[in-house]
Motif scaffolding. Structure first.
Motif, PDB file in Angstrom:
ATOM      1  N   MET A 170       0.827  -1.204   0.000  1.00 55.26           N
ATOM      2  CA  MET A 170       0.000   0.000   0.000  1.00 55.26           C
ATOM      3  C   MET A 170       0.859   1.250   0.000  1.00 55.26           C
ATOM      4  SD  MET A 170      -3.115  -0.949   2.619  1.00 55.26           S
ATOM      5  CE  MET A 170      -4.090  -2.433   2.412  1.00 55.26           C
ATOM      6  N   ASN A 171       0.561   2.150  -0.930  1.00 47.87           N
ATOM      7  CA  ASN A 171       1.242   3.432  -1.015  1.00 47.87           C
ATOM      8  C   ASN A 171       0.401   4.477  -0.283  1.00 47.87           C
ATOM      9  OD1 ASN A 171       2.473   5.843  -1.726  1.00 47.87           O
ATOM     10  ND2 ASN A 171       2.786   5.266  -3.861  1.00 47.87           N
ATOM     11  N   VAL A 172       0.898   4.958   0.835  1.00 44.94           N
ATOM     12  CA  VAL A 172       0.107   5.855   1.674  1.00 44.94           C
ATOM     13  C   VAL A 172      -0.082   7.228   1.028  1.00 44.94           C
ATOM     14  CG1 VAL A 172       0.784   4.689   3.796  1.00 44.94           C
ATOM     15  CG2 VAL A 172       2.145   6.617   2.955  1.00 44.94           C
ATOM     16  N   ARG A 173       0.747   7.548   0.020  1.00 43.54           N
ATOM     17  CA  ARG A 173       0.634   8.860  -0.627  1.00 43.54           C
ATOM     18  C   ARG A 173      -0.255   8.824  -1.864  1.00 43.54           C
ATOM     19  NH1 ARG A 173       7.049  10.667  -0.515  1.00 43.54           N
ATOM     20  NH2 ARG A 173       7.330  10.529   1.761  1.00 43.54           N
ATOM     21  N   GLY A 175      -3.300   8.658  -4.461  1.00 45.32           N
ATOM     22  CA  GLY A 175      -4.694   9.088  -4.456  1.00 45.32           C
ATOM     23  C   GLY A 175      -5.020  10.099  -3.388  1.00 45.32           C
ATOM     24  N   GLY A 176      -4.032  10.919  -2.998  1.00 42.44           N
ATOM     25  CA  GLY A 176      -4.293  11.924  -1.971  1.00 42.44           C
ATOM     26  C   GLY A 176      -4.468  11.333  -0.588  1.00 42.44           C
ATOM     27  N   GLY A 177      -3.865  10.178  -0.342  1.00 40.62           N
ATOM     28  CA  GLY A 177      -3.933   9.588   0.995  1.00 40.62           C
ATOM     29  C   GLY A 177      -5.128   8.704   1.241  1.00 40.62           C
ATOM     30  N   LYS A 178      -5.599   7.987   0.209  1.00 42.85           N
ATOM     31  CA  LYS A 178      -6.777   7.133   0.377  1.00 42.85           C
ATOM     32  C   LYS A 178      -6.517   5.963   1.320  1.00 42.85           C
ATOM     33  CE  LYS A 178      -8.955   8.113  -4.092  1.00 42.85           C
ATOM     34  NZ  LYS A 178      -9.421   7.535  -5.380  1.00 42.85           N
ATOM     35  N   VAL A 179      -5.287   5.503   1.386  1.00 44.20           N
ATOM     36  CA  VAL A 179      -4.976   4.371   2.271  1.00 44.20           C
ATOM     37  C   VAL A 179      -5.309   4.723   3.714  1.00 44.20           C
ATOM     38  CG1 VAL A 179      -3.100   2.983   3.220  1.00 44.20           C
ATOM     39  CG2 VAL A 179      -3.255   3.335   0.745  1.00 44.20           C
ATOM     40  N   VAL A 180      -4.888   5.921   4.141  1.00 50.67           N
ATOM     41  CA  VAL A 180      -5.147   6.359   5.516  1.00 50.67           C
ATOM     42  C   VAL A 180      -6.606   6.782   5.676  1.00 50.67           C
ATOM     43  CG1 VAL A 180      -4.548   8.065   7.272  1.00 50.67           C
ATOM     44  CG2 VAL A 180      -2.760   7.072   5.829  1.00 50.67           C
ATOM     45  N   LYS A 181      -7.114   7.509   4.681  1.00 51.09           N
ATOM     46  CA  LYS A 181      -8.479   8.034   4.772  1.00 51.09           C
ATOM     47  C   LYS A 181      -9.502   6.926   4.951  1.00 51.09           C
ATOM     48  CE  LYS A 181     -11.859  10.668   2.082  1.00 51.09           C
ATOM     49  NZ  LYS A 181     -12.102  11.407   0.810  1.00 51.09           N
ATOM     50  N   HIS A 182      -9.314   5.809   4.256  1.00 56.71           N
ATOM     51  CA  HIS A 182     -10.294   4.713   4.313  1.00 56.71           C
ATOM     52  C   HIS A 182      -9.874   3.595   5.282  1.00 56.71           C
ATOM     53  CE1 HIS A 182     -12.854   6.097   0.969  1.00 56.71           C
ATOM     54  NE2 HIS A 182     -11.742   6.566   0.456  1.00 56.71           N
ATOM     55  N   LEU A 198       4.351   1.732   1.501  1.00 55.08           N
ATOM     56  CA  LEU A 198       5.247   2.557   0.694  1.00 55.08           C
ATOM     57  C   LEU A 198       4.968   4.020   1.000  1.00 55.08           C
ATOM     58  CD1 LEU A 198       4.816   0.888  -2.837  1.00 55.08           C
ATOM     59  CD2 LEU A 198       6.441   0.264  -1.046  1.00 55.08           C
ATOM     60  N   GLY A 199       6.009   4.832   1.018  1.00 52.91           N
ATOM     61  CA  GLY A 199       5.827   6.266   1.214  1.00 52.91           C
ATOM     62  C   GLY A 199       5.578   6.675   2.634  1.00 52.91           C
ATOM     63  N   ALA A 200       5.763   5.776   3.602  1.00 52.84           N
ATOM     64  CA  ALA A 200       5.529   6.136   5.001  1.00 52.84           C
ATOM     65  C   ALA A 200       6.659   6.992   5.554  1.00 52.84           C
ATOM     66  CB  ALA A 200       5.371   4.879   5.849  1.00 52.84           C
ATOM     67  N   ASP A 201       7.820   6.969   4.911  1.00 52.23           N
ATOM     68  CA  ASP A 201       8.955   7.815   5.301  1.00 52.23           C
ATOM     69  C   ASP A 201       9.622   8.317   4.032  1.00 52.23           C
ATOM     70  OD1 ASP A 201      10.480   5.607   4.346  1.00 52.23           O
ATOM     71  OD2 ASP A 201      10.388   4.689   6.326  1.00 52.23           O
ATOM     72  N   ASP A 202      10.753   8.973   4.194  1.00 52.64           N
ATOM     73  CA  ASP A 202      11.448   9.543   3.042  1.00 52.64           C
ATOM     74  C   ASP A 202      12.302   8.515   2.311  1.00 52.64           C
ATOM     75  OD1 ASP A 202      10.373  12.018   3.569  1.00 52.64           O
ATOM     76  OD2 ASP A 202      12.029  12.630   4.883  1.00 52.64           O
ATOM     77  N   LEU A 203      12.407   7.306   2.822  1.00 56.08           N
ATOM     78  CA  LEU A 203      13.205   6.276   2.173  1.00 56.08           C
ATOM     79  C   LEU A 203      12.432   5.669   1.001  1.00 56.08           C
ATOM     80  CD1 LEU A 203      14.630   4.445   5.329  1.00 56.08           C
ATOM     81  CD2 LEU A 203      15.752   6.196   3.924  1.00 56.08           C
ATOM     82  N   HIS A 204      13.158   5.377  -0.078  1.00 47.70           N
ATOM     83  CA  HIS A 204      12.513   4.774  -1.245  1.00 47.70           C
ATOM     84  C   HIS A 204      12.348   3.273  -1.036  1.00 47.70           C
ATOM     85  CE1 HIS A 204      11.456   3.792  -5.343  1.00 47.70           C
ATOM     86  NE2 HIS A 204      12.456   2.918  -5.395  1.00 47.70           N
TER      87      HIS A 204
END
Length: 484
Positions: A170-173, A175-182, A198-204
């Motif tokens: 899951m990419n948290v960034r 769709g504008g943060g849909k992973v967290v929103k839903h 994915l995208g939870a921190d600055d690391l790739h």
């Protein structure tokens, strides 16, 4: 697949067209063998809709001819000229800078307004409104006729046991943060899935590497909540190891999810597939050894998305780059070879994993099938204001648009490397770039209960409508064109 066209009433067809005797029954030469009552009913409905479409079309012509009068024809002609000028204005706005762009923008806006004012002042607006209403009704009836004889083959689901060790990336960034929103992480874990963020921190974090690690550790399903680019990377791993793939509609546009018939408004419903799902077999595209689930773009769009300013200022970046790209002063000259067609120097080229129902070069339409084993190819070349005007009047039927299907597409260029947008991701690939399709390569697990893909109406061909209305359908043509 059931052939449902060509079945006309035997007695009627025999009396009108001649026929032959089969088991003592006179059959029409247009009737197909082995056609049941349901199919005959469908053909009868199609014939009725086709006849209604022709009646409405004739009424549209009659209204224009009766209402226009001698002076009205000139006004109607001027209206079409103004619409063509609007198309030319769009070309000048996109392909030029400075004063020409300003003039083109003004023309693109003022010409349609001028049409409305002209018809209103001349008293022809009732004729125009009536004709447009009848034309819209004729188109709707024609599409209903085609839909009646269209027996969608679709992609049939196969019931399989629920996965025991599903891994969802899951990419948290996305769709504008849909992973967290839903609350997708919590819901997935409650259903027994392991979640990789994915995208939870600055690391790739490489989604493909995470997918390979999951399979190596025993995952029996891979899923992605993210954009179509991430979907494609993980789908390639799933196809390689023949494990099911789960699409969670948590991206921005979710084209792949849309064509799979998933609920794009509520991504949590995609998780229902973990406990109550069916499995589909769909195609997977390949471009230069990289998988894609939706589209590969070449030419103007691919060049524009390479710009670092594109994501923050899409319109301004496009307007800045388009003049040079459309007039051939920037970007490569492409030479495209399909199975049966050559397209030389298109300004924009879209290769899709299965064809879109309509020739939309931006890939904004829908794909009726994801398992036809064919690539869709749409090429666009507009060389000036005249062709832009033709495009404004004729749409996808304009000569500047090429729309075909092919199993293999080879894109050559006058450069060693060219810009390519693969499922929206900006890349550069060495030429020639080869696109192919891998039929039924991907196992996709979807919820048993899902909205389903919306019907994508085919382009209306009035010659086919006329044949349907007269009871003379061509089974081969309709099977190829409409059984999607």
């Amino acid at each position: 697949m059931i052939e449902i066209v060509g079945a006309v009433d035997a007695q009627e067809g025999a009396s009108k067209h001649g026929g032959r005797t089969v088991n003592g029954t006179r059959r029409s030469k247009w009737a197909l063998p082995h056609v049941g009552r349901t199919q005959r009913d469908a053909v009868s409905r199609a014939r009725g809709w086709a006849r209604l479409a022709l009646v409405l079309l004739a009424a549209c012509v009659a209204v224009v001819m009766a209402g226009a009068g001698s002076d009205g024809w000139l006004i109607l002609f001027i209206g079409f000229v103004l619409l063509a000028l609007a198309g030319a204005g769009v070309w000048w706005m996109l392909a030029h800078r400075g004063g020409a762009r300003l003039l083109g923008g003004l023309l693109a806006v003022s010409a349609p307004v001028g049409v409305l004012v002209l018809y209103a002042m001349s008293g022809l607006w009732p004729v125009a409104v009536g004709a447009l209403g009848l034309w819209a009704g004729a188109l709707a009836s024609a599409r209903a006729a085609l839909r009646s004889v269209r027996r969608p083959k679709g992609t049939h689901g196969r019931k399989t046991p629920p996965p025991r060790r599903p891994v969802l990336i899951m990419n948290v960034r996305s769709g504008g943060g849909k992973v967290v929103k839903h609350g997708l992480v919590e819901r997935a874990e409650a259903l027994g899935a392991q979640v990789v963020l994915l995208g939870a921190d600055d690391l790739h974090t490489d989604p493909e590497a995470e997918a390979r690690r999951a399979v190596a550790e025993g995952a029996d399903l891979l899923g992605v909540a993210g954009g179509d680019g991430t979907q494609a990377l993980v789908a390639a791993v799933a196809a390689e190891h023949d494990v099911p793939f789960l699409v969670i509609a948590a991206g921005t546009r979710n084209h792949f999810a849309m064509d799979l018939g998933l609920d794009r408004t509520d991504p949590t419903r995609s998780l229902d597939a973990l406990t109550n799902g069916v499995e589909l077999r769909v195609d997977l595209g390949d471009v230069g050894g990289r998988a894609f689930v939706n589209t590969v773009s070449f030419g103007a769009y691919a060049e524009i998305v390479q710009s670092p300013d594109y994501r923050d200022a899409k319109a301004a970046t496009a307007l800045d780059h388009l003049p040079d790209l459309l007039q051939g002063e920037a970007g490569p000259t492409l030479d495209v070879h399909t199975d049966d067609t050559r397209v030389h120097a298109p300004q924009a080229l879209l290769v899709s994993n299965n064809a879109y129902a309509r020739a939309d070069p931006l890939g904004g339409g829908r794909r009726p099938r994801l398992d036809a084993g064919l690539l869709g190819v749409i090429g666009v070349r507009v060389e000036g204001a005249a062709q832009a005007a033709e495009l404004a009047l004729l749409g996808e039927r304009a000569g500047s648009i090429t729309s075909v299907t092919s199993r293999r597409v080879v894109v050559e260029a006058d450069r060693d490397r060219i810009a390519v947008a693969v499922d929206g991701e900006a890349l550069e690939l060495a030429t020639p770039v080869v696109c192919t399709v891998r039929p039924a390569a991907l196992r996709v697990r979807v919820p048993r209960h899902r909205p389903g893909a919306a019907y994508a109406p085919p382009t209306v061909d009035w010659r086919r409508i006329l044949r349907l209305a007269l009871g003379h359908p061509d089974p081969r043509t309709i099977k190829e064109a409409y059984d999607v």
